[in-house]
Design a protein around this motif. Structure first.
Motif, PDB file in Angstrom:
ATOM      1  N   SER A 364       0.814  -1.216   0.000  1.00 14.75           N
ATOM      2  CA  SER A 364       0.000   0.000   0.000  1.00 14.75           C
ATOM      3  C   SER A 364       0.848   1.267   0.000  1.00 14.75           C
ATOM      4  O   SER A 364       0.299   2.359   0.081  1.00 14.75           O
ATOM      5  CB  SER A 364      -0.926  -0.010   1.224  1.00 14.75           C
ATOM      6  OG  SER A 364      -0.190  -0.196   2.411  1.00 14.75           O
ATOM      7  N   CYS A 428       0.002  -0.673  10.361  1.00 11.68           N
ATOM      8  CA  CYS A 428      -1.119  -0.294   9.494  1.00 11.68           C
ATOM      9  C   CYS A 428      -0.647   0.269   8.165  1.00 11.68           C
ATOM     10  O   CYS A 428      -1.321   0.118   7.144  1.00 11.68           O
ATOM     11  CB  CYS A 428      -2.017   0.716  10.206  1.00 11.68           C
ATOM     12  SG  CYS A 428      -2.871   0.038  11.657  1.00 11.68           S
ATOM     13  N   LEU A 431      -0.100  -2.558   5.602  1.00  9.95           N
ATOM     14  CA  LEU A 431      -1.207  -3.430   5.215  1.00  9.95           C
ATOM     15  C   LEU A 431      -1.297  -3.535   3.695  1.00  9.95           C
ATOM     16  O   LEU A 431      -1.185  -2.526   2.997  1.00  9.95           O
ATOM     17  CB  LEU A 431      -2.532  -2.892   5.763  1.00  9.95           C
ATOM     18  CG  LEU A 431      -2.743  -2.985   7.268  1.00  9.95           C
ATOM     19  CD1 LEU A 431      -3.987  -2.192   7.679  1.00  9.95           C
ATOM     20  CD2 LEU A 431      -2.883  -4.447   7.705  1.00  9.95           C
ATOM     21  N   GLU A 433      -2.876  -3.770  -0.067  1.00 11.28           N
ATOM     22  CA  GLU A 433      -4.084  -3.190  -0.664  1.00 11.28           C
ATOM     23  C   GLU A 433      -5.111  -4.262  -1.022  1.00 11.28           C
ATOM     24  O   GLU A 433      -6.287  -3.953  -1.198  1.00 11.28           O
ATOM     25  CB  GLU A 433      -3.722  -2.373  -1.903  1.00 11.28           C
ATOM     26  CG  GLU A 433      -3.094  -1.032  -1.581  1.00 11.28           C
ATOM     27  CD  GLU A 433      -3.159  -0.092  -2.772  1.00 11.28           C
ATOM     28  OE1 GLU A 433      -4.260   0.389  -3.084  1.00 11.28           O
ATOM     29  OE2 GLU A 433      -2.092   0.141  -3.380  1.00 11.28           O
ATOM     30  N   LYS A 435      -6.391  -8.280   0.167  1.00 14.84           N
ATOM     31  CA  LYS A 435      -6.206  -9.312   1.182  1.00 14.84           C
ATOM     32  C   LYS A 435      -7.413 -10.238   1.214  1.00 14.84           C
ATOM     33  O   LYS A 435      -8.550  -9.786   1.128  1.00 14.84           O
ATOM     34  CB  LYS A 435      -6.019  -8.692   2.568  1.00 14.84           C
ATOM     35  CG  LYS A 435      -5.831  -9.734   3.673  1.00 14.84           C
ATOM     36  CD  LYS A 435      -5.544  -9.086   4.995  1.00 14.84           C
ATOM     37  CE  LYS A 435      -5.407 -10.144   6.088  1.00 14.84           C
ATOM     38  NZ  LYS A 435      -4.330 -11.115   5.790  1.00 14.84           N
ATOM     39  N   LEU A 448      -8.425  -2.701   0.231  1.00 18.40           N
ATOM     40  CA  LEU A 448      -8.252  -1.771   1.344  1.00 18.40           C
ATOM     41  C   LEU A 448      -8.675  -0.372   0.908  1.00 18.40           C
ATOM     42  O   LEU A 448      -8.195   0.153  -0.103  1.00 18.40           O
ATOM     43  CB  LEU A 448      -6.792  -1.760   1.786  1.00 18.40           C
ATOM     44  CG  LEU A 448      -6.456  -0.962   3.045  1.00 18.40           C
ATOM     45  CD1 LEU A 448      -7.121  -1.571   4.277  1.00 18.40           C
ATOM     46  CD2 LEU A 448      -4.942  -0.894   3.255  1.00 18.40           C
ATOM     47  N   PHE A 466      -9.389   2.654   8.102  1.00 23.04           N
ATOM     48  CA  PHE A 466      -9.288   1.745   6.969  1.00 23.04           C
ATOM     49  C   PHE A 466     -10.307   0.615   7.098  1.00 23.04           C
ATOM     50  O   PHE A 466     -10.676   0.204   8.200  1.00 23.04           O
ATOM     51  CB  PHE A 466      -7.890   1.127   6.887  1.00 23.04           C
ATOM     52  CG  PHE A 466      -6.792   2.100   6.546  1.00 23.04           C
ATOM     53  CD1 PHE A 466      -7.057   3.429   6.264  1.00 23.04           C
ATOM     54  CD2 PHE A 466      -5.471   1.679   6.495  1.00 23.04           C
ATOM     55  CE1 PHE A 466      -6.036   4.319   5.948  1.00 23.04           C
ATOM     56  CE2 PHE A 466      -4.441   2.552   6.184  1.00 23.04           C
ATOM     57  CZ  PHE A 466      -4.725   3.875   5.912  1.00 23.04           C
ATOM     58  N   TYR A 468     -11.431  -3.222   4.818  1.00 27.50           N
ATOM     59  CA  TYR A 468     -11.327  -4.108   3.665  1.00 27.50           C
ATOM     60  C   TYR A 468     -12.730  -4.307   3.107  1.00 27.50           C
ATOM     61  O   TYR A 468     -13.648  -4.688   3.831  1.00 27.50           O
ATOM     62  CB  TYR A 468     -10.694  -5.443   4.049  1.00 27.50           C
ATOM     63  CG  TYR A 468      -9.180  -5.373   4.093  1.00 27.50           C
ATOM     64  CD1 TYR A 468      -8.439  -5.346   2.919  1.00 27.50           C
ATOM     65  CD2 TYR A 468      -8.502  -5.320   5.307  1.00 27.50           C
ATOM     66  CE1 TYR A 468      -7.051  -5.270   2.952  1.00 27.50           C
ATOM     67  CE2 TYR A 468      -7.117  -5.246   5.340  1.00 27.50           C
ATOM     68  CZ  TYR A 468      -6.394  -5.224   4.164  1.00 27.50           C
ATOM     69  OH  TYR A 468      -5.027  -5.145   4.188  1.00 27.50           O
ATOM     70  N   VAL A 481      -9.527  -3.602   9.785  1.00 27.60           N
ATOM     71  CA  VAL A 481      -8.225  -4.164   9.427  1.00 27.60           C
ATOM     72  C   VAL A 481      -7.711  -5.132  10.489  1.00 27.60           C
ATOM     73  O   VAL A 481      -7.096  -6.155  10.164  1.00 27.60           O
ATOM     74  CB  VAL A 481      -7.199  -3.042   9.155  1.00 27.60           C
ATOM     75  CG1 VAL A 481      -7.593  -2.274   7.908  1.00 27.60           C
ATOM     76  CG2 VAL A 481      -7.051  -2.106  10.344  1.00 27.60           C
TER      77      VAL A 481
END
Length: 671
Positions: A364, A428, A431, A433, A435, A448, A466, A468, A481
């Motif tokens: 990310s 964070c 993380l 983008e 997942k 994300l 954030f 997902y 997240v």
């Protein structure tokens, strides 16, 4: 004049042989139009078709030999009307009922008794034999009443009674002797006890099966003569040969017990259930990141744990299981395939290799500049997709800084913006983008997205930061997240053993809050009775509350035995010494989890908003004093929105704004 006194009606019923010409008359027993002789109470408009009126109070049904069926004028159940065991429609009127919860419409009881018992063999002379070639669309969903299989690609009959029968099922004998059950004969019966077939292990709830009610032994009509040899190269390279013997065995494919027919691979010395011959060789399960493959055994030194990835019980390594060699993940066959929504079949090993070869998903951020002194990195500058400015790595943690990714306090090094108050934990910021989230039915990677206000689909808390989001399915689920990052097993500081996720584990109390675990997802310990609600395990290790000027630390049990000490210093109510609490060691203050966290622990304080009913910019706050809400007039104890204009004294509860559209001032990502 013939008069009938019927148990279902308080008045005498008069026999009438003529059809009514004034209006249509419907039978109160079967609900159908009366076209012939009937018994009627003209005062009440109550009518019984002659056949229904003469129906016996008790029926000894040939397809339910265990008990007699009793005629009832209405449902015997307190919670509604039952389904007919013959046509599977609701019994609104008279019905025949058995104490084992088997019910029939009065007409269906007659039909199954007379037609299937007396005229079963003659039925083919009464109706034409039909081929399913060139079938209609309606036929695609039609099933044979006896075996509950599709009518497609078979010869069948379809009488005017509202059901279908395969020609081969029409010719089934009513009584058979079978080598798998040599003690008693097997009779063609309704499966009222919902017993599984002893050959295929599946349960056929409707239709007919061969049954010994004495021994609770059931065979499906299609399993009475299983094929002598089954060959499926997609699952095993050698054929399996039937052994029709009443012999107990442990299935090498799924690891569970079998008692009757086994299929054997003589080349590989395998003995399996019939249904396990066609187990998918490769699947993608919601309980693991990678594809998993079926193995008849797993060598012990290839696996670091014997615990099933779903039920967490021991897996017999010498029997079949699904296994990921990359992660040493292992799961029982029946756990992996328990719900069709939990997995999908992967057709080829090439596709498995391609899926397994996928490495880390898209990062990310990109590193713009790294500053070193010798080998020591002293500064890192990155460009993160969620923010318009570059972010710098910093160790200068200020008081009560919150991460814009997870909305939790920042206590260690972080990435921050020099131009605005935007901060991210190092964790964070890294993380991906994209997942995949374990335990979600849809298994495509989630994307994300930043700057959201949403209710997490897993923990059900309101969140900011954030999320997902699924962009393939139209489900609109958003996942926090940290919820997306929880893997199994989970090591909690509040317990000495690893704890595992259970979709449901009843009969325990949550060690964190003391509430019941019945009907909810929990993390539990397989070694002892430790259990924690999914929501409680997300409680942050460090928290802050305006009632204390210091940070509060999560404690897992009370060391002080003095009973008067077990009091929450916020609400001043008693608290259990055996549940989790927050504590300030400097001030010696202690408080319940909820008293500290409130209803909105994961909405970032200090973030600006706009609402459609106030003209100025608002900021999320939690005040040390408790001003009255401008909307409801109650004190603002928890999260509130306060106006940034000094002259404007507007403040309102967060919950009082829930009926309005709340916008992130800097973002167009609205949820």
């Amino acid at each position: 004049m013939e008069v009938l006194r019927h148990f279902s009606h308080e008045h005498p019923l008069i026999f009438n042989e003529e059809r009514s010409h004034e209006s249509e008359v419907y039978c109160s027993a079967c609900g159908e139009l009366v076209l012939g002789p009937r018994f009627s109470c003209m005062d009440c408009g109550f009518h019984l078709d002659k056949n229904c009126a003469e129906a016996p109070d008790v029926m000894n049904h040939p397809f339910h030999r265990k008990h007699n069926l009793e005629l009832k004028a209405s449902s015997p159940y307190d919670d509604g009307s039952p389904l007919c065991g013959f046509c599977n429609n609701i019994c609104w009127n008279f019905l025949y009922h058995c104490s084992c919860n088997l019910d029939f419409h009065i007409k269906c009881a007659f039909l199954s008794y007379k037609v299937l018992k007396n005229d079963f063999r003659e039925l083919q002379h009464l109706v034409p034999i039909i081929s399913s070639e060139g079938h209609s669309r309606e036929l695609e969903k039609a099933q044979c009443f006896a075996c509950q299989k599709s009518l497609l690609d078979s010869v069948y009959i379809s009488p005017d009674y509202g059901f279908h029968l395969h020609k081969k099922c029409l010719e089934l004998p009513l009584e058979i002797n079978h080598p798998c059950h040599r003690h008693h004969s097997l009779f063609l019966q309704f499966n009222s006890d919902h017993l599984p077939c002893q050959i295929c292990q599946e349960t056929q709830h409707e239709g007919l099966v061969y049954c010994c009610s004495i021994c609770k032994f059931v065979l499906h009509t299609g399993c009475v003569s299983p094929p002598p040899i089954i060959e499926d190269p997609s699952t095993h390279k050698h054929p399996f040969t039937r052994c029709l013997k009443n012999l107990s065995f442990n299935c090498d494919a799924c690891g569970t017990l079998g008692n009757y027919v086994s299929y054997n691979c003589l080349t590989c010395s395998l003995m399996v259930h019939k249904k396990c011959i066609t187990l998918p060789r490769f699947i993608k399960s919601i309980w693991h990141d990678h594809p998993i493959s079926h193995n008849y055994f797993v060598v012990d030194n290839e696996c670091t744990t014997r615990d099933c990835g779903f039920c967490h019980e021991d897996v017999n390594m010498e029997s079949g299981s699904y296994y990921c060699s990359k992660c040493k993940f292992i799961i029982h066959v029946n756990c992996a395939l328990q719900d069709a929504r939990w997995y999908y079949k992967i057709e080829s090993k090439d596709k498995v290799n391609a899926m397994s070869a996928v490495g880390a998903l898209d990062p990310s951020f990109v590193v713009i500049k790294t500053t070193k002194i010798g080998e020591e990195i002293i500064n890192v500058e990155i460009k993160h997709f969620s923010h318009q400015h570059n972010l710098l790595l910093s160790n200068e943690v200020k008081d009560r800084m919150y991460c814009d990714g997870c909305s939790q306090l920042i206590l260690t090094s972080f990435y921050g913006c020099l131009e605005c108050d935007f901060f991210l934990h190092k964790y964070c910021a890294k993380l991906p983008e994209k997942k995949q989230v374990i335990s979600l039915y849809h298994q495509d990677p989630l994307s994300l997205i930043p700057h959201c206000i949403f209710k997490c689909a897993l923990c059900r808390f309101m969140r900011s930061g954030f999320a997902y989001k699924c962009e393939v399915y139209m489900c609109n689920d958003l996942i926090r997240v940290r919820c997306a990052e929880i893997h199994l097993p989970y090591k909690s500081r509040g317990h000495k053993h690893p704890i595992h996720f259970y979709p449901q584990l009843n009969g325990l109390s949550c060690n964190a809050c003391g509430g019941s675990t019945d009907g909810v997802s929990i993390y539990g310990c397989k070694t002892c009775s430790f259990a924690v609600h999914y929501q409680c395990i997300l409680a942050p290790q460090i928290a802050w509350h305006n009632w204390d000027k210091h940070f509060l630390t999560l404690r897992y049990h009370e060391d002080n035995d003095y009973s008067e000490y077990h009091c929450c210093d916020i609400c001043e109510e008693k608290r259990s010494p055996n549940t989790w609490f927050y504590h300030c060691a400097i001030c010696d203050n202690s408080a319940h989890l909820h008293c500290v966290l409130g209803d909105y622990p994961f909405i970032k304080r200090g973030r600006t908003f706009m609402t459609n009913d106030h003209q100025h910019t608002l900021i999320s706050v939690q005040k040390a004093h408790h001003p009255k809400c401008c909307k409801c007039g109650e004190p603002c104890f928890d999260l509130a929105l306060e106006c940034l204009e000094e002259e404007c004294k507007y403040i309102s509860h967060w919950r009082c704004n829930s009926n309005y559209k709340i916008l992130w001032k800097e973002s167009k990502n609205l949820v």
